[in-house]
Write an enzyme that holds these catalytic residues in place. Structure first.
Site, PDB file in Angstrom:
ATOM      1  N   VAL A  65      31.099  49.880  38.268  1.00 43.36           N
ATOM      2  CA  VAL A  65      30.617  48.436  37.938  1.00 43.36           C
ATOM      3  C   VAL A  65      29.821  47.965  39.193  1.00 43.36           C
ATOM      4  CG1 VAL A  65      32.722  47.927  36.436  1.00 43.36           C
ATOM      5  CG2 VAL A  65      32.729  47.367  39.007  1.00 43.36           C
ATOM      6  N   ASN A  91      37.335  43.833  33.875  1.00 43.64           N
ATOM      7  CA  ASN A  91      38.647  43.750  34.750  1.00 43.64           C
ATOM      8  C   ASN A  91      38.650  44.478  36.166  1.00 43.64           C
ATOM      9  OD1 ASN A  91      41.980  44.212  34.665  1.00 43.64           O
ATOM     10  ND2 ASN A  91      40.769  46.369  34.779  1.00 43.64           N
ATOM     11  N   SER A 143      42.133  35.740  39.520  1.00 39.94           N
ATOM     12  CA  SER A 143      43.437  36.048  40.073  1.00 39.94           C
ATOM     13  C   SER A 143      43.776  34.526  40.436  1.00 39.94           C
ATOM     14  CB  SER A 143      43.169  36.609  41.390  1.00 39.94           C
ATOM     15  OG  SER A 143      44.232  36.823  42.283  1.00 39.94           O
ATOM     16  N   TYR A 156      39.029  38.929  49.646  1.00 40.46           N
ATOM     17  CA  TYR A 156      39.352  38.818  48.184  1.00 40.46           C
ATOM     18  C   TYR A 156      39.371  37.678  47.418  1.00 40.46           C
ATOM     19  CZ  TYR A 156      42.100  40.276  44.205  1.00 40.46           C
ATOM     20  OH  TYR A 156      42.659  40.518  42.873  1.00 40.46           O
ATOM     21  N   LYS A 160      37.005  36.280  44.520  1.00 42.50           N
ATOM     22  CA  LYS A 160      37.737  35.906  43.312  1.00 42.50           C
ATOM     23  C   LYS A 160      37.328  34.330  43.056  1.00 42.50           C
ATOM     24  CE  LYS A 160      39.872  39.466  41.754  1.00 42.50           C
ATOM     25  NZ  LYS A 160      39.692  39.982  40.296  1.00 42.50           N
ATOM     26  N   ILE A 189      51.429  41.017  39.224  1.00 45.53           N
ATOM     27  CA  ILE A 189      51.466  42.053  37.999  1.00 45.53           C
ATOM     28  C   ILE A 189      51.858  43.387  38.437  1.00 45.53           C
ATOM     29  CG2 ILE A 189      50.440  42.843  35.849  1.00 45.53           C
ATOM     30  CD1 ILE A 189      50.635  39.694  35.997  1.00 45.53           C
TER      31      ILE A 189
HETATM   32  P1  NDP Z   1      44.513  49.018  39.450  1.00 44.51           P
HETATM   33  O1  NDP Z   1      44.079  49.362  40.962  1.00 44.51           O
HETATM   34  O2  NDP Z   1      45.868  49.479  38.877  1.00 44.51           O
HETATM   35  O3  NDP Z   1      43.444  49.225  38.553  1.00 44.51           O
HETATM   36  C1  NDP Z   1      41.927  49.104  38.677  1.00 44.51           C
HETATM   37  C2  NDP Z   1      41.089  49.946  37.741  1.00 44.51           C
HETATM   38  O4  NDP Z   1      39.955  49.524  38.312  1.00 44.51           O
HETATM   39  C3  NDP Z   1      41.091  51.363  38.385  1.00 44.51           C
HETATM   40  O5  NDP Z   1      41.533  52.154  37.214  1.00 44.51           O
HETATM   41  C4  NDP Z   1      40.120  51.732  39.015  1.00 44.51           C
HETATM   42  O6  NDP Z   1      39.642  53.083  39.068  1.00 44.51           O
HETATM   43  C5  NDP Z   1      39.074  50.645  38.383  1.00 44.51           C
HETATM   44  N1  NDP Z   1      37.920  50.608  39.470  1.00 44.51           N
HETATM   45  C6  NDP Z   1      37.826  50.211  40.771  1.00 44.51           C
HETATM   46  N2  NDP Z   1      36.798  50.259  41.255  1.00 44.51           N
HETATM   47  C7  NDP Z   1      35.734  50.479  40.033  1.00 44.51           C
HETATM   48  C8  NDP Z   1      34.548  50.491  39.842  1.00 44.51           C
HETATM   49  N3  NDP Z   1      33.652  50.418  41.003  1.00 44.51           N
HETATM   50  N4  NDP Z   1      34.103  50.724  38.699  1.00 44.51           N
HETATM   51  C9  NDP Z   1      34.696  50.825  37.635  1.00 44.51           C
HETATM   52  N5  NDP Z   1      36.003  50.856  37.839  1.00 44.51           N
HETATM   53  C10 NDP Z   1      36.551  50.671  38.953  1.00 44.51           C
HETATM   54  O7  NDP Z   1      44.239  47.168  39.362  1.00 44.51           O
HETATM   55  P2  NDP Z   1      45.108  46.110  38.467  1.00 44.51           P
HETATM   56  O8  NDP Z   1      45.316  46.494  36.988  1.00 44.51           O
HETATM   57  O9  NDP Z   1      46.118  45.766  38.894  1.00 44.51           O
HETATM   58  O10 NDP Z   1      43.951  45.159  38.649  1.00 44.51           O
HETATM   59  C11 NDP Z   1      43.144  44.992  37.303  1.00 44.51           C
HETATM   60  C12 NDP Z   1      42.322  43.388  37.860  1.00 44.51           C
HETATM   61  O11 NDP Z   1      43.416  42.437  38.031  1.00 44.51           O
HETATM   62  C13 NDP Z   1      41.540  43.606  39.324  1.00 44.51           C
HETATM   63  O12 NDP Z   1      40.149  42.767  38.899  1.00 44.51           O
HETATM   64  C14 NDP Z   1      42.305  42.873  39.998  1.00 44.51           C
HETATM   65  O13 NDP Z   1      41.692  42.164  41.115  1.00 44.51           O
HETATM   66  C15 NDP Z   1      43.145  41.840  39.247  1.00 44.51           C
HETATM   67  N6  NDP Z   1      44.311  41.158  39.659  1.00 44.51           N
HETATM   68  C16 NDP Z   1      45.544  42.118  39.765  1.00 44.51           C
HETATM   69  C17 NDP Z   1      46.623  41.526  39.869  1.00 44.51           C
HETATM   70  C18 NDP Z   1      47.779  42.361  40.102  1.00 44.51           C
HETATM   71  O14 NDP Z   1      48.928  41.916  40.749  1.00 44.51           O
HETATM   72  N7  NDP Z   1      47.785  43.708  39.677  1.00 44.51           N
HETATM   73  C19 NDP Z   1      46.917  40.153  40.334  1.00 44.51           C
HETATM   74  C20 NDP Z   1      45.650  39.402  40.177  1.00 44.51           C
HETATM   75  C21 NDP Z   1      44.338  39.987  39.713  1.00 44.51           C
HETATM   76  P3  NDP Z   1      40.103  54.196  40.057  1.00 44.51           P
HETATM   77  O15 NDP Z   1      41.454  54.144  39.993  1.00 44.51           O
HETATM   78  O16 NDP Z   1      39.228  55.405  39.652  1.00 44.51           O
HETATM   79  O17 NDP Z   1      39.561  53.630  41.449  1.00 44.51           O
END
Ligand code: NDP
Length: 258
Positions: A65, A91, A143, A156, A160, A189
């Site tokens: 992304v 996301n 977030s 961060y 956000k 989460i």
């Molecule tokens: P995870 O780290 O579990 O998943 C994030 C995903 O994004 C991974 O599959 C990762 O791939 C992918 N990713 C990272 N960098 C890139 C990139 N440059 N291009 C494409 N894909 C990418 O995170 P969450 O599911 O917890 O978080 C998802 C979203 O929710 C994020 O925006 C996060 O900031 C937001 N969020 C999460 C919270 C939480 O408590 N979990 C709270 C508030 C917001 P890879 O593994 O290959 O790097």
């Protein structure tokens, strides 16, 4: 009738965590889903699991992304497979938690590259088509850090906060063309991101307990609970919700504490 029947959705960072839950919920509701993910093998595995679970159409596309051309390519591949993208969920995100004065320039850049440029790159890739068709829904995963600051988490929350600004600005720009742009602000989460943060603390068990102690509902959230809100915002059930943000945190950000 399923709530996203006939729609085409693209979800970034859909290989795991919240993105995978959103892709699953969308497929269950009848959308064809493009999983745009950095690690294509993870995306392919998740896409196959979702197709097996839901009977829905899925496509995994390697996507970074931070690179506008990479996101454009994911949109083109998705459109070749399924037709015009009706719904985009930005996301993909990473935690970059630093002290402002010891943070490196690289930390600053990689945070903004994924957490803010990545969201814009997604919007930029789908907006021309949505504007031309006069329909579309974009959901940006923000977030509770979009509104609150925790010391030591820099930069961060700066990125956000920017996601909310971008959501509001684009929501207003394209409202006359019936393109809605909204955000979801999750609190804690349970995903790999959260587990990695606990594991990085001096006492991971104590860090997890401290998180739980401040949860009004006595637990943190599940990725599926964010996904339910994404389905709602993506669907025709939210036709007059635009330039808004829905918080999904069990009330945590409303709690006063010392
Ligand atoms: P995870 O780290 O579990 O998943 C994030 C995903 O994004 C991974 O599959 C990762 O791939 C992918 N990713 C990272 N960098 C890139 C990139 N440059 N291009 C494409 N894909 C990418 O995170 P969450 O599911 O917890 O978080 C998802 C979203 O929710 C994020 O925006 C996060 O900031 C937001 N969020 C999460 C919270 C939480 O408590 N979990 C709270 C508030 C917001 P890879 O593994 O290959 O790097």
């Amino acid at each position: 009738m399923k709530r996203l029947q006939g729609k085409v959705a693209l979800v970034t960072g859909a290989g795991r965590g919240i993105g995978a839950a959103i892709a699953t919920a969308f497929a269950r509701e009848g959308a064809a889903v493009v999983l745009a993910e950095l690690d294509v093998e993870t995306a392919q595995r998740t896409a196959a699991d979702i197709a097996a679970q839901t009977g829905g159409k899925t496509l995994a596309v390697q996507t970074d992304v931070t690179q506008s051309a990479s996101v454009q390519r994911a949109v083109s591949e998705g459109e070749n497979a399924f037709g015009p993208v009706d719904v985009l969920v930005n996301n993909a995100g990473i935690n970059v938690f630093c002290d402002p004065l010891t943070m490196t320039d690289d930390d600053w850049r990689r945070c903004f590259a994924v957490d803010l440029d990545g969201v814009w790159n997604g919007c930029r890739a789908v907006l021309p088509g949505m504007v031309e068709r006069g329909a579309g829904s974009i959901v940006n995963i923000a977030s509770t850090h979009s509104f609150k600051i925790i010391p030591g988490c820099f930069p961060y929350p700066v990125a956000k906060h920017g996601v909310i600004g971008l959501t509001r600005a684009l929501g207003i720009e394209y409202a006359p063309r019936n393109v809605r742009v909204n955000a979801i602000a999750p609190g804690y989460i349970e995903t790999q991101l959260t587990r990695d943060w606990w594991d990085g603390q001096a006492d991971p068990a104590a860090a997890k307990q401290a998180t739980l102690d401040l949860q009004p509902m006595g637990r943190i959230g599940k990725p599926e609970e964010v996904a339910m809100t994404a389905v709602f915002l993506a669907s025709d059930e939210a036709p007059f919700i635009n330039a808004s943000c829905i918080t999904v945190d069990g009330g945590r950000s409303a709690l006063y504490h010392d």
